[in-house]
Design a protein around this motif. Sequence first.
Motif, PDB file in Angstrom:
ATOM      1  N   GLY A 165       0.843  -1.195   0.000  1.00  0.00           N
ATOM      2  CA  GLY A 165       0.000   0.000   0.000  1.00  0.00           C
ATOM      3  C   GLY A 165       0.874   1.239   0.000  1.00  0.00           C
ATOM      4  N   PHE A 166       0.373   2.320  -0.600  1.00  0.00           N
ATOM      5  CA  PHE A 166       1.151   3.549  -0.715  1.00  0.00           C
ATOM      6  C   PHE A 166       0.320   4.735  -0.258  1.00  0.00           C
ATOM      7  N   ILE A 167       0.858   5.493   0.710  1.00  0.00           N
ATOM      8  CA  ILE A 167       0.137   6.624   1.313  1.00  0.00           C
ATOM      9  C   ILE A 167       1.055   7.833   1.427  1.00  0.00           C
ATOM     10  N   ARG A 207      10.360   1.296   4.792  1.00  0.00           N
ATOM     11  CA  ARG A 207       9.927   1.805   6.105  1.00  0.00           C
ATOM     12  C   ARG A 207      10.835   1.310   7.206  1.00  0.00           C
ATOM     13  N   THR A 223      15.785  -1.391  10.702  1.00  0.00           N
ATOM     14  CA  THR A 223      14.632  -2.279  10.807  1.00  0.00           C
ATOM     15  C   THR A 223      14.894  -3.607  10.101  1.00  0.00           C
ATOM     16  N   GLU A 239      14.939  -7.258  11.913  1.00  0.00           N
ATOM     17  CA  GLU A 239      14.177  -8.425  11.450  1.00  0.00           C
ATOM     18  C   GLU A 239      15.097  -9.637  11.305  1.00  0.00           C
ATOM     19  N   GLU A 295      14.534  -1.941  17.837  1.00  0.00           N
ATOM     20  CA  GLU A 295      13.361  -1.861  16.961  1.00  0.00           C
ATOM     21  C   GLU A 295      12.681  -0.521  17.152  1.00  0.00           C
ATOM     22  N   LEU A 296      12.137   0.029  16.064  1.00  0.00           N
ATOM     23  CA  LEU A 296      11.381   1.274  16.151  1.00  0.00           C
ATOM     24  C   LEU A 296      10.179   1.077  17.052  1.00  0.00           C
ATOM     25  N   GLU A 297       9.904   2.060  17.903  1.00  0.00           N
ATOM     26  CA  GLU A 297       8.653   2.011  18.659  1.00  0.00           C
ATOM     27  C   GLU A 297       7.715   3.141  18.229  1.00  0.00           C
ATOM     28  N   ASP A 298       8.170   4.388  18.327  1.00  0.00           N
ATOM     29  CA  ASP A 298       7.299   5.450  17.825  1.00  0.00           C
ATOM     30  C   ASP A 298       7.447   5.519  16.304  1.00  0.00           C
ATOM     31  N   ASP A 299       6.683   6.369  15.662  1.00  0.00           N
ATOM     32  CA  ASP A 299       6.837   6.517  14.219  1.00  0.00           C
ATOM     33  C   ASP A 299       7.410   7.895  13.932  1.00  0.00           C
ATOM     34  N   PRO A 333       5.408   9.545   9.668  1.00  0.00           N
ATOM     35  CA  PRO A 333       4.274   8.860   9.031  1.00  0.00           C
ATOM     36  C   PRO A 333       4.164   9.194   7.545  1.00  0.00           C
ATOM     37  N   ARG A 334       3.492   8.348   6.812  1.00  0.00           N
ATOM     38  CA  ARG A 334       3.190   8.529   5.377  1.00  0.00           C
ATOM     39  C   ARG A 334       4.445   8.774   4.547  1.00  0.00           C
ATOM     40  N   CYS A 354       5.811   6.277   2.650  1.00  0.00           N
ATOM     41  CA  CYS A 354       5.762   5.494   1.409  1.00  0.00           C
ATOM     42  C   CYS A 354       4.329   5.052   1.133  1.00  0.00           C
ATOM     43  N   LEU A 369      -0.064   5.451  14.935  1.00  0.00           N
ATOM     44  CA  LEU A 369       0.841   5.612  13.793  1.00  0.00           C
ATOM     45  C   LEU A 369       2.016   4.648  13.892  1.00  0.00           C
ATOM     46  N   ALA A 370       2.435   4.329  15.107  1.00  0.00           N
ATOM     47  CA  ALA A 370       3.576   3.426  15.288  1.00  0.00           C
ATOM     48  C   ALA A 370       3.272   2.013  14.781  1.00  0.00           C
ATOM     49  N   ASN A 377       4.896   1.676  11.214  1.00  0.00           N
ATOM     50  CA  ASN A 377       6.265   2.153  10.987  1.00  0.00           C
ATOM     51  C   ASN A 377       7.251   1.075  10.574  1.00  0.00           C
ATOM     52  N   GLY A 386       8.202  -1.299  12.519  1.00  0.00           N
ATOM     53  CA  GLY A 386       8.910  -1.768  13.711  1.00  0.00           C
ATOM     54  C   GLY A 386       8.107  -2.728  14.569  1.00  0.00           C
ATOM     55  N   ARG A 387       8.361  -2.641  15.878  1.00  0.00           N
ATOM     56  CA  ARG A 387       7.836  -3.640  16.799  1.00  0.00           C
ATOM     57  C   ARG A 387       6.315  -3.686  16.855  1.00  0.00           C
ATOM     58  N   PHE A 388       5.652  -2.512  16.952  1.00  0.00           N
ATOM     59  CA  PHE A 388       4.196  -2.515  17.073  1.00  0.00           C
ATOM     60  C   PHE A 388       3.546  -3.097  15.816  1.00  0.00           C
ATOM     61  N   SER A 422      -4.159  -5.712   1.377  1.00  0.00           N
ATOM     62  CA  SER A 422      -3.507  -4.455   1.721  1.00  0.00           C
ATOM     63  C   SER A 422      -4.498  -3.634   2.550  1.00  0.00           C
ATOM     64  N   PHE A 431      -5.464  -0.187   4.828  1.00  0.00           N
ATOM     65  CA  PHE A 431      -5.208   1.223   5.146  1.00  0.00           C
ATOM     66  C   PHE A 431      -6.026   1.520   6.387  1.00  0.00           C
ATOM     67  N   ASP A 451      -0.028  -6.260   3.392  1.00  0.00           N
ATOM     68  CA  ASP A 451       0.671  -5.035   3.761  1.00  0.00           C
ATOM     69  C   ASP A 451      -0.261  -4.201   4.630  1.00  0.00           C
ATOM     70  N   LYS A 503      -0.793  -0.279   6.230  1.00  0.00           N
ATOM     71  CA  LYS A 503      -0.407   1.129   6.351  1.00  0.00           C
ATOM     72  C   LYS A 503      -1.352   1.781   7.352  1.00  0.00           C
TER      73      LYS A 503
END
Lengths: 333, 333
Positions: free
Chosen positions: A55-57, A220, A225, A229, A323-327, A330-331, A333, B7-8, B11, B13-15, B93, B95, B127, B129
Motif C-alpha cells: 500500500g502507498f500513502i 519503512r 529495521t 528483522e 526496533e522502532l517504537e514510535d513513528d 508517518p506517510r 511510502c 501511527l507506530a 512504521n 517496527g515492533r508494534f 492491503s 489502510f 501489507d 499502512k
Amino acid sequence: MNEVVTLAHGNGGRFMRELIRDVFLRHLDNANLDISADAASLPPASGTMVFTTDGFIVDPLEFPGGDIGLLAVHGVVNDLAVMGATPRWLSLSCFIEEGFEIARLERIAISLGRAARDCNVAVVTGDTKVVPRGHGGGLYMAMSGIGWRDPEIMLGMANIRAGDCILVNGTLGDHGTAIILARNEFGLHSDLHSDCASVLPFAAAATQIPGLRFMRDPTRGGIATVANEISLETGLRVVLDEARLPLSEAVRGVCEMLGYDPHYLASEGRVIAVIDPAYAESLLAVWRSIPGGDQAAMIGRIETGRPLVVLSTRLGGERLLDELEDDPLPRIC
Amino acid sequence: MNEVVTLAHGNGGRFMRELIRDVFLRHLDNANLDISADAASLPPASGTMVFTTDGFIVDPLEFPGGDIGLLAVHGVVNDLAVMGATPRWLSLSCFIEEGFEIARLERIAISLGRAARDCNVAVVTGDTKVVPRGHGGGLYMAMSGIGWRDPEIMLGMANIRAGDCILVNGTLGDHGTAIILARNEFGLHSDLHSDCASVLPFAAAATQIPGLRFMRDPTRGGIATVANEISLETGLRVVLDEARLPLSEAVRGVCEMLGYDPHYLASEGRVIAVIDPAYAESLLAVWRSIPGGDQAAMIGRIETGRPLVVLSTRLGGERLLDELEDDPLPRIC
C-alpha cells in the motif's frame, strides 16, 4: 471531463468509465489489460510464481525524484526482485478522495505507466474507489505484483549464518530525507532527490553469485529495521559498521539538524544482501559495476552472540539500534 | 497490546510486527503465508492464470449479513469466478486510520479468514499502512486475487449475440439496501441482510453448460450498470423484464419509500449470465437446484436495435435504464 474527481467517478457508471478510459487506460495500456473484464487472463510462464502486495500513502504525493505512482511500481517490483524473481504483472487499486484534481491524477498515471514500461512490467487489472471529501489523503494506492523465479533460487532469512557479510547497493535514507524536505515544515532546502528506483538489475546480478543468502529492500524503518528483522528471525547478532554506511552529505546534514537517525530512514531504490563472506567481494565488485552502484558498500556482518543490532561507531564504541517504537515519519511510502 | 491502532503500528517496527502477528497472522494463517518475507512463493498450478484486484471502502464496516472482510473475500472470489476461474490466492492491503479499535480489526480479520477458508482460498501476502486520524475512513482494504481457469472456457462480452438470454441467480439489490438501512439515517428497520456470498458454485456450474457467453457480478451500479456495459460493448439492445426481476419485499419497500431505483443497487452474492437461448432453461434449472438459487430467474434478453437498456414494465411500457451519472449511494462496497 470534470476538473476534479467526484463521488460519481466511483459509482460504476459513465463518469467512472470515462475516468478509467481517459486517465488509466490511456497511460497504462498494454495487450493484457482489458477494462471490459473484471480480471485479466494471462499467458503462461515458467518458474515459481511469486506474489506480493503493498500500500502507498506517501505525503506529499509528488516529491523530488518521484511520486506515488513511480513509488508504487518500484515498491512492488523491488519486493519481487529481492525474492530473486522477475516481476511481470501488476494490479492497481486506487482510493481517490473526492475533489482530487484530475490533471494531477493524470500526471501520476503517466509517471506510473513510464515506470512500469521501464521495469518491463504491465498493469493488467485495476479498480477505482472514490472516498468522500475528508475521508482520504488525496490518493492512496495498493499495488500487487506477480513475478517468476528460478525454482533453484531459494533466498530467505533461514539461510543466514554467523560470519555472513551485509552489503548495500548505494546510499541510505535518501527517500525518507527527500520526503522530510518536501514537506517544507522546516524551511530547509536541498537538491536531494528520493532514490526511488528499481533494484532489479542489482538483485538479478546478485542471484548469479554463489553464497547469496537473503535480500531485502530497506524501506519503512530503514536499514536498522531490516537488521532487527534478521536478528529476531535468526537469533544472531547483527553488526553495522558506521564508517562504512554510505550516507549522502544531504542526508547526514538534515539528520543532524533535525535529530533524525538516518539508520531508520527509508530508501526506495536500495537493496540489502546477506552473503557468504567468501563471495562478498565478488558481489561488491559486480554491484559497483552496475550504473548507480558506485556507492555500493560492505556495511556489516552477522555474528554469534545475543540477538541484537549493534552499530559499531567511528569512535570504536557500540550503539544499540533497537526496533522502532514510535513513528518518526508517518506517510513516508 | 494497545487498544487502538497508532501511527507506530505502521512504521515497520515492533508494534507493526505485533499487530500483524496477533491480528492478521493469527486469523489468516496458512501454509503459504510467510510474514518474514515480502512476497509469497506459490506452488505450480495448471490452467490459464486469472488476476484481479478490488478496493473496499464500505460504510459501515460491519452491517447485517457481513463486514468489509467478508465483502473483500467474496468480491475478489466472485470477480475470478465470473471469468470461469477457480480462485486460489489472495493478497490483502489494509489502510487503517489512526485510532481504529484493535478489537474491531480483529473481528474483521476473523470474518475475513473464515470467508477465505469457506471459499478454499488463502491470503498469502499482505501489507499494512496506518494513515493519520482524519485522513481515512476507519479501514479501507484492497485485495487482489489469482485463480486458474480451463483454457477452453472463453467467456466475454464479445461472445454475446442477439437472441441470447440473461439470467440471475437470486434477488437483486439486497446488499445496497442492507447498507442503506445499516446507516440508520432514515429510521427504517428490517431484517434484511446483505446477500454477500461466493457465487463460485453458480459460476462453476454455469461453465459446464454449453452456450454460456459471459458472466458478471452486479455490484456497484447494479443490474442496470451491467446491462449498460453489455450494450455499450456489443452495440446491442438489452431488454430487462420488470415482472421477472427477483426483488425481495424489503428491497421493494425501501426503494419505494426512499426513492431509490433497485435496478442500480448493488448485490454482492449474485451473478448475471448471458447464454444461448437453447441452453437458458438448462442453466436456470441447474441454478435453482443449487442451495440459495431458488430465486434464480430468466430476466431479459439481448436484441438487435439501438444500443440501449430498456426495462419492459409490468404495465407493458418501456423505460430507459441509462448509465448512472450521479452516485446514489457512496461507499457501498
